[in-house]
Enzyme design. Structure first.
Site, PDB file in Angstrom:
ATOM      1  CG  ASP A 177      20.226  -2.062   0.161  1.00  0.00           C
ATOM      2  OD1 ASP A 177      19.359  -1.856  -0.684  1.00  0.00           O
ATOM      3  OD2 ASP A 177      21.498  -1.688   0.102  1.00  0.00           O
ATOM      4  CD  GLU A 178      24.045  -0.184   2.475  1.00  0.00           C
ATOM      5  OE1 GLU A 178      25.320  -0.742   3.074  1.00  0.00           O
ATOM      6  OE2 GLU A 178      24.079   0.083   1.424  1.00  0.00           O
ATOM      7  CB  VAL A 179      16.165   2.577   4.668  1.00  0.00           C
ATOM      8  CG1 VAL A 179      15.319   4.044   4.626  1.00  0.00           C
ATOM      9  CG2 VAL A 179      15.952   1.716   3.529  1.00  0.00           C
TER      10      VAL A 179
END
EC number: 3.2.1.52
Length: 535
Positions: A327-329
């Protein structure tokens, strides 16, 4: 009198009587069916527990609990009179892998197709005992005679502890496993790595824990420049993890470790800067949010590094799933790197999200080869769930491997249906409904209880793709055990019932009665409830 042979008949009969018979508010999660019989059963101190082979661990749990209340040990025997624990594989069709039947009449008998079902029957029996059972002085308690036939709605009933942002430690983990067992929750999702800490020993790369397990300070509040002024350190050795795994297994809980990649990786990069994309990360961050650096997934050495890490993780954890976050890369450092863009061109990857899915599929295939399944937050599907202004998700061409378990946390609920229709198995942890770091005003107890992992309108044919739910406590701003527990309780009780109890048997008024009756009992264990009044 033996009831186990007629459980199949009783199952249908009792379910049909559910609207007319009830023993009142005593148990969380509420059973599938309960029928009151006439009279009471006298449970005496020292009453033997009669078991067959394969149930010794479960019998010891019950014996130890009875000893706490009666101050007298209950012997464990292979024959005779007493509390009977028994396996019957013929019940698997009606009760599944986790169901059980319990009869309290002339004796107490718990029968199930598996040891897990027997264990859950014991948890129900414990809740039927008086709330002040630890203070029994008379040497006996009276139980209402009853028949219970029970099984869960969902196979995945998870609680996640973020042990990275604030380190909780072994005793806190065991305390939460004990509470999960009481509530028949069967998956402990252990968030062990993130930007702000790396909490698991990896023998081939010792600096991951030695360097990545310590940060110099901690942000006090979201967007704040204030800090605690104290370093934060801690990690689990592999020996400690093995001990915790055994502790969980004894309670019929599987542990799913989360090893974040390719983002939320700065603690690891601080330990070994060559695995990052920026080449400038030297320290573990003390602030929270979407961080600057990510693993350089275009470098074969980094892929080898991550496979080495997963080798040790897969060898430690016996469960099927390994969570890789995803997530949230932050894709910016990839797009600022000529070598990474060259890698994308050579491999026909048009967007940074294509690169991420390409990488994720490499990891998924590697885990498959080890007999494991990759799990990740639903960012891994490539949709724009964050409403990025310059999102390239509409152009993504790569497709996530179908063996992956999709952990939904954000985005339109239609994405759950789309994933199920595409053949993925899904765990629903929609953040609006399951994030325990949210205030009780934002996520009241009533909303937790009302959550349904199966989105409204999802066609019946896809219901089997919804494995169940997870509820998560993120600890960025929850720095102590007591603060964490007040965020988790009593909402964890609600999620236990969401995962186990069928919708037609849920009743919020009845549930609140049990919550109130358990409040003092749990407080004696050091668990104080959050302020849920009026919810």
């Amino acid at each position: 009198m033996k009831y186990a042979k007629s459980v199949g008949f009783l199952f249908g009969w009792i379910v049909g009587l559910m609207a007319f018979t009830d023993l009142g508010a005593q148990v969380i999660p509420y059973p599938l069916s309960k029928m009151a019989l006439k009279g009471e059963f006298e449970l005496k101190a020292g009453m033997p527990i009669v078991v067959e082979k394969g149930l010794r661990t479960e019998a010891e749990f019950l014996s130890n609990y009875l000893k706490e209340g009666f101050a007298t040990a209950s012997p464990i025997l292979e024959s005779g009179n007493g509390i009977h624990l028994r396996l019957d594989e013929n019940l698997s069709d009606s009760l599944g892998n986790e169901g059980y039947s319990m009869v309290i009449d002339q004796s107490i008998e718990i029968v199930a197709p598996t040891s897990t079902g027997v264990f859950y029957g014991i948890q129900t029996l414990k809740q039927l005992l008086p709330r002040d059972f630890s203070n029994v002085v008379s040497g006996q308690v009276m139980l209402s005679k009853t028949i219970i036939v029970d099984k869960p709605r969902f196979s995945w009933r998870a609680f996640m502890l973020d042990d990275c942002r604030n380190f909780m430690g072994e005793e806190v983990v065991k305390k939460m496993l004990d509470q999960m067992a009481m509530l028949k929750m069967n998956v402990f999702h252990w968030h062990l790595t993130d930007d702000q800490a790396w909490r698991i020993e990896i023998k081939k790369y010792p600096k991951l824990a030695e360097v990545g397990g310590t940060r110099k300070d901690t942000q006090l509040a979201r967007g704040s420049s204030e800090r605690t002024g104290k370093p934060q350190t801690g990690y689990y050795s592999q020996d400690q993890i093995r001990e915790i795994i055994q502790y969980a297994e004894d309670r019929h809980i599987v542990i799913v470790p989360e090893i974040e990649m390719p983002g939320h990786a700065m603690a690891a990069i601080a330990a070994y800067p060559w695995i990052g994309s920026l080449g400038t990360t030297q320290e573990v961050p003390v602030t929270f949010g979407k961080m600057e650096d990510s693993f350089n997934v275009a470098d074969p050495r980094v892929i080898g590094f991550l496979k080495d890490v997963l080798d040790e993780v897969a060898a430690l954890f016996p469960g099927e799933a390994i969570h890789i976050g995803g997530d949230e890369v932050n894709h910016d450092p990839w797009m600022d790197s000529e070598s990474i863009k060259d890698f994308m061109r050579v491999n026909g990857l048009s967007t940074p999200m294509d690169l991420q899915i390409h990488f994720t599929n490499q990891i998924s295939t590697y885990l498959d080869s080890k007999g494991k399944r990759m799990m990740g937050w639903n960012d891994i599907l490539g949709h724009d769930i964050h409403n990025e202004p310059d999102s390239s998700s509409a152009k993504v061409e790569q497709t996530l491997e179908k063996s992956s378990i999709v952990h939904f946390w954000k985005g339109d609920l239609g994405l759950v249906e789309a994933a199920a229709k595409d053949g993925y198995e899904v765990v629903n942890s929609n953040h609006w409904d399951t994030y325990l770091d949210y205030t009780y005003r934002r996520l009241p107890l009533s909303k937790s209880y009302a959550f349904d992992p199966i989105p409204e309108g999802l066609p019946q044919v896809y219901h089997g793709k919804i494995l169940g739910l997870g509820t998560q406590i993120w600890t960025e701003y929850t720095r102590t055990e007591s603060a964490m527990l007040q965020q988790v309780f009593p909402r964890l009780l609600a999620y236990a019932e969401v995962g186990w109890t069928f919708p037609e048997n849920k009743n919020y008024g009845r549930f609140l009665e049990v919550v109130e009756s358990m409040k003092m009992q749990l407080s004696q264990m050091g668990i104080k409830f959050g302020d849920y009044a009026g919810n």
